[in-house]
Motif scaffolding. Structure first.
Motif, short mmCIF file in Angstrom:
data_model
loop_
_atom_site.label_atom_id
_atom_site.label_comp_id
_atom_site.label_asym_id
_atom_site.label_seq_id
_atom_site.Cartn_x
_atom_site.Cartn_y
_atom_site.Cartn_z
N ALA A 68 8.48 -10.53 -11.48
CA ALA A 68 8.91 -9.56 -12.59
C ALA A 68 7.80 -8.20 -12.40
O ALA A 68 8.39 -7.29 -12.43
CB ALA A 68 8.98 -10.16 -13.83
N LEU A 69 6.74 -8.55 -12.39
CA LEU A 69 5.59 -7.55 -12.47
C LEU A 69 5.87 -6.59 -11.30
O LEU A 69 5.67 -5.48 -11.51
CB LEU A 69 4.27 -8.06 -12.42
CG LEU A 69 3.12 -7.32 -12.42
CD1 LEU A 69 3.04 -6.36 -13.66
CD2 LEU A 69 1.71 -7.99 -12.39
N VAL A 73 6.54 -2.61 -11.76
CA VAL A 73 5.74 -1.70 -11.17
C VAL A 73 6.51 -0.85 -10.28
O VAL A 73 6.42 0.57 -10.14
CB VAL A 73 4.40 -2.49 -10.27
CG1 VAL A 73 3.61 -1.33 -9.56
CG2 VAL A 73 3.65 -3.04 -11.45
N ALA A 74 7.59 -1.58 -9.15
CA ALA A 74 8.20 -0.55 -8.46
C ALA A 74 9.23 0.66 -9.04
O ALA A 74 9.09 1.54 -8.86
CB ALA A 74 9.03 -1.52 -7.39
N VAL A 75 9.80 -0.06 -10.31
CA VAL A 75 10.71 0.87 -10.96
C VAL A 75 10.05 1.85 -11.72
O VAL A 75 10.20 2.92 -11.85
CB VAL A 75 11.68 -0.12 -11.92
CG1 VAL A 75 12.19 0.66 -13.05
CG2 VAL A 75 12.37 -1.06 -11.26
N PHE A 121 1.61 6.22 -18.81
CA PHE A 121 2.35 5.16 -18.37
C PHE A 121 1.80 4.92 -16.76
O PHE A 121 1.77 3.82 -16.43
CB PHE A 121 3.94 5.82 -18.02
CG PHE A 121 4.79 5.75 -19.53
CD1 PHE A 121 4.92 4.51 -19.93
CD2 PHE A 121 4.99 6.72 -20.36
CE1 PHE A 121 5.63 4.13 -21.17
CE2 PHE A 121 5.70 6.57 -21.53
CZ PHE A 121 6.00 5.50 -21.94
N ALA A 122 1.44 5.92 -16.33
CA ALA A 122 0.76 5.68 -14.69
C ALA A 122 -0.25 4.77 -15.00
O ALA A 122 -0.50 3.69 -14.30
CB ALA A 122 0.40 6.85 -14.31
N PHE A 175 3.95 8.89 -5.98
CA PHE A 175 4.37 7.86 -6.72
C PHE A 175 5.86 7.21 -6.09
O PHE A 175 5.88 5.98 -6.18
CB PHE A 175 5.06 8.31 -8.20
CG PHE A 175 3.70 8.53 -9.14
CD1 PHE A 175 3.07 7.32 -9.50
CD2 PHE A 175 3.15 9.71 -9.49
CE1 PHE A 175 2.09 7.46 -10.39
CE2 PHE A 175 2.06 9.82 -10.28
CZ PHE A 175 1.55 8.55 -10.94
N ALA A 176 6.70 7.77 -5.38
CA ALA A 176 7.60 7.33 -4.68
C ALA A 176 7.17 6.12 -3.58
O ALA A 176 7.80 5.21 -3.49
CB ALA A 176 8.59 8.45 -4.02
N LEU A 177 6.20 6.77 -2.85
CA LEU A 177 5.57 5.90 -1.60
C LEU A 177 4.93 4.58 -2.57
O LEU A 177 5.39 3.30 -1.94
CB LEU A 177 4.66 6.53 -1.13
CG LEU A 177 5.01 7.65 -0.01
CD1 LEU A 177 3.89 8.59 0.82
CD2 LEU A 177 6.14 6.99 0.92
N LEU A 178 4.40 4.73 -3.63
CA LEU A 178 3.78 3.48 -4.12
C LEU A 178 4.80 2.66 -4.91
O LEU A 178 4.84 1.34 -4.73
CB LEU A 178 2.91 4.12 -5.54
CG LEU A 178 1.49 4.67 -4.98
CD1 LEU A 178 0.78 5.32 -6.41
CD2 LEU A 178 0.79 3.66 -4.47
N GLY A 179 5.98 3.25 -5.37
CA GLY A 179 7.26 2.46 -5.67
C GLY A 179 7.69 1.75 -4.59
O GLY A 179 8.14 0.69 -4.93
N LEU A 180 7.96 2.35 -3.58
CA LEU A 180 8.53 1.64 -2.18
C LEU A 180 7.88 0.51 -1.91
O LEU A 180 8.39 -0.27 -1.42
CB LEU A 180 8.94 2.88 -1.36
CG LEU A 180 9.97 3.81 -1.59
CD1 LEU A 180 10.14 4.97 -0.41
CD2 LEU A 180 11.29 3.03 -1.81
N ALA A 181 6.38 0.84 -1.77
CA ALA A 181 5.46 -0.31 -1.40
C ALA A 181 5.70 -1.47 -2.33
O ALA A 181 5.44 -2.46 -2.15
CB ALA A 181 4.14 0.30 -1.25
N ALA A 182 5.63 -1.22 -3.57
CA ALA A 182 5.66 -2.37 -4.62
C ALA A 182 7.01 -2.93 -4.53
O ALA A 182 7.11 -4.07 -4.62
CB ALA A 182 5.57 -1.60 -6.13
#
Length: 193
Positions: A68-69, A73-75, A121-122, A175-182
């Motif tokens: 869930a975490l 994080v991804a969202v 939020f970041a 942030f999008a790349l971090l989201g996709l990685a998560a």
């Protein structure tokens, strides 16, 4: 630990370009013309605000299941990527005339301006993602200073020459790349990959 520091610094530095707190730094420098108490006020307010956000993020990491975490994080990262593309404006009711002196006015203004801001939020998201909350807080605070302290010295003239749209797109991409990685990590943890 260094990854948390470097990514936190980079993410917040890019997210702050054109943000309302950068505009606030311009305004305070124009009004007070005293850079040292302004810088110290920014530092103190950011440490207080991001410290609380980092603690909240680390608590969330303890209370929520790992899957869930990772999904959260991804969202969050993907949401921040979209949010960054929305231009920020400085609110007219920012408390700079409260009779608090330069440091006090800067501290109160920055602390309140950061409440509910994308960098807060970041910080929550990065602290939940990494196990090194102190490094995240140090990184987000450093990123805030890297973006806002030059605003004190450069002023609005140079600020108008920055390719703001390009900087915002770079921050959104990060942030999008971090989201996709998560998201990839969450899918791997869930056994979907």
């Amino acid at each position: 630990m260094m990854e948390a520091l470097i990514l936190s610094t980079l993410a917040v530095t890019l997210a702050e370009i054109g943000d309302k707190t950068q505009l606030l730094a311009f305004m305070l420098a124009t009004r007070f013309r005293r850079p040292v108490p302004i810088m110290l006020g920014i530092l103190a307010a950011t440490l207080a605000n991001h410290g609380l956000a980092g603690l909240l993020g680390s608590l969330l990491a303890q209370w929520i299941s790992p899957l869930a975490l990772r999904i959260g994080v991804a969202v969050s990262f993907l949401g921040m990527a979209a949010w960054i593309l929305i231009p920020d404006e400085l609110d007219e009711d920012t408390p700079t005339r409260a009779g608090l002196g330069v440091f006090g006015a800067t501290f109160v203004s920055f602390f309140l301006a950061e409440m509910g801001d994308k960098t807060q939020f970041a910080t929550i998201t990065l602290a939940a993602h990494y196990e090194s909350t102190l490094m995240v807080i140090a990184g987000t605070t450093l990123g805030m200073l890297i973006a806002d302290v030059p605003a004190i010295f450069i002023g609005q003239k140079m600020g108008q020459k920055l390719p703001l749209a390009l900087v915002q797109r770079c921050a959104a991409l990060l942030f999008a790349l971090l989201g996709l990685a998560a998201a990839w990590d969450a899918a791997r943890l869930a056994g979907w990959l």
